[in-house]
Design a protein around this motif. Sequence first.
Motif, mmCIF file in Angstrom:
data_model
loop_
_atom_site.group_PDB
_atom_site.id
_atom_site.type_symbol
_atom_site.label_atom_id
_atom_site.label_comp_id
_atom_site.label_asym_id
_atom_site.label_seq_id
_atom_site.Cartn_x
_atom_site.Cartn_y
_atom_site.Cartn_z
ATOM 1 N N LEU A 19 0.837 -1.210 0.000
ATOM 2 C CA LEU A 19 0.000 0.000 0.000
ATOM 3 C C LEU A 19 0.867 1.253 0.000
ATOM 4 O O LEU A 19 0.551 2.223 -0.696
ATOM 5 N N HIS A 23 0.027 0.481 -4.375
ATOM 6 C CA HIS A 23 -0.924 -0.521 -4.853
ATOM 7 C C HIS A 23 -2.305 -0.277 -4.253
ATOM 8 O O HIS A 23 -2.419 0.197 -3.127
ATOM 9 N N ASP A 24 -3.342 -0.615 -4.997
ATOM 10 C CA ASP A 24 -4.698 -0.477 -4.476
ATOM 11 C C ASP A 24 -5.067 -1.691 -3.623
ATOM 12 O O ASP A 24 -4.332 -2.674 -3.564
ATOM 13 N N ALA A 25 -6.212 -1.609 -2.947
ATOM 14 C CA ALA A 25 -6.617 -2.662 -2.010
ATOM 15 C C ALA A 25 -6.843 -4.004 -2.701
ATOM 16 O O ALA A 25 -6.475 -5.043 -2.167
ATOM 17 N N THR A 26 -7.423 -3.998 -3.879
ATOM 18 C CA THR A 26 -7.691 -5.254 -4.583
ATOM 19 C C THR A 26 -6.396 -5.961 -4.951
ATOM 20 O O THR A 26 -6.230 -7.154 -4.690
ATOM 21 N N ARG A 27 -5.499 -5.242 -5.554
ATOM 22 C CA ARG A 27 -4.212 -5.824 -5.951
ATOM 23 C C ARG A 27 -3.426 -6.305 -4.730
ATOM 24 O O ARG A 27 -2.829 -7.372 -4.742
ATOM 25 N N THR A 28 -3.461 -5.518 -3.665
ATOM 26 C CA THR A 28 -2.769 -5.877 -2.433
ATOM 27 C C THR A 28 -3.381 -7.123 -1.814
ATOM 28 O O THR A 28 -2.659 -8.027 -1.375
ATOM 29 N N GLY A 53 -7.736 1.963 2.319
ATOM 30 C CA GLY A 53 -7.862 3.225 1.594
ATOM 31 C C GLY A 53 -7.512 4.423 2.456
ATOM 32 O O GLY A 53 -6.807 5.336 2.024
ATOM 33 N N ARG A 56 -3.742 4.473 3.061
ATOM 34 C CA ARG A 56 -3.001 5.039 1.921
ATOM 35 C C ARG A 56 -3.120 6.553 1.897
ATOM 36 O O ARG A 56 -2.148 7.256 1.655
ATOM 37 N N GLU A 70 -7.578 6.497 -8.305
ATOM 38 C CA GLU A 70 -7.771 5.090 -8.597
ATOM 39 C C GLU A 70 -8.915 4.970 -9.587
ATOM 40 O O GLU A 70 -10.019 5.366 -9.305
#
Length: 71
Positions: A19, A23-28, A53, A56, A70
Amino acid sequence: MTFYEWRTQLRIYHALVLLAGGHDATRTALACGWANPSSFIAAFTDVVGTTPGRYRAEDRHRIGAPEQRED
């Protein structure tokens, strides 16, 4: 600490690194081994005390980095 708790702590630590790297939450979530973003967000919030979120956003604010969109 149980193995399950230890493993969750390790996965959350890895998530914090990702994060912070943007990186976004889905990818993480997927990179750290969660089956879906919802379960990752719940575990992250339980351990860290805030959502990924918000983490970040606070992290960017702390270091003075520009806001990223995003899509």
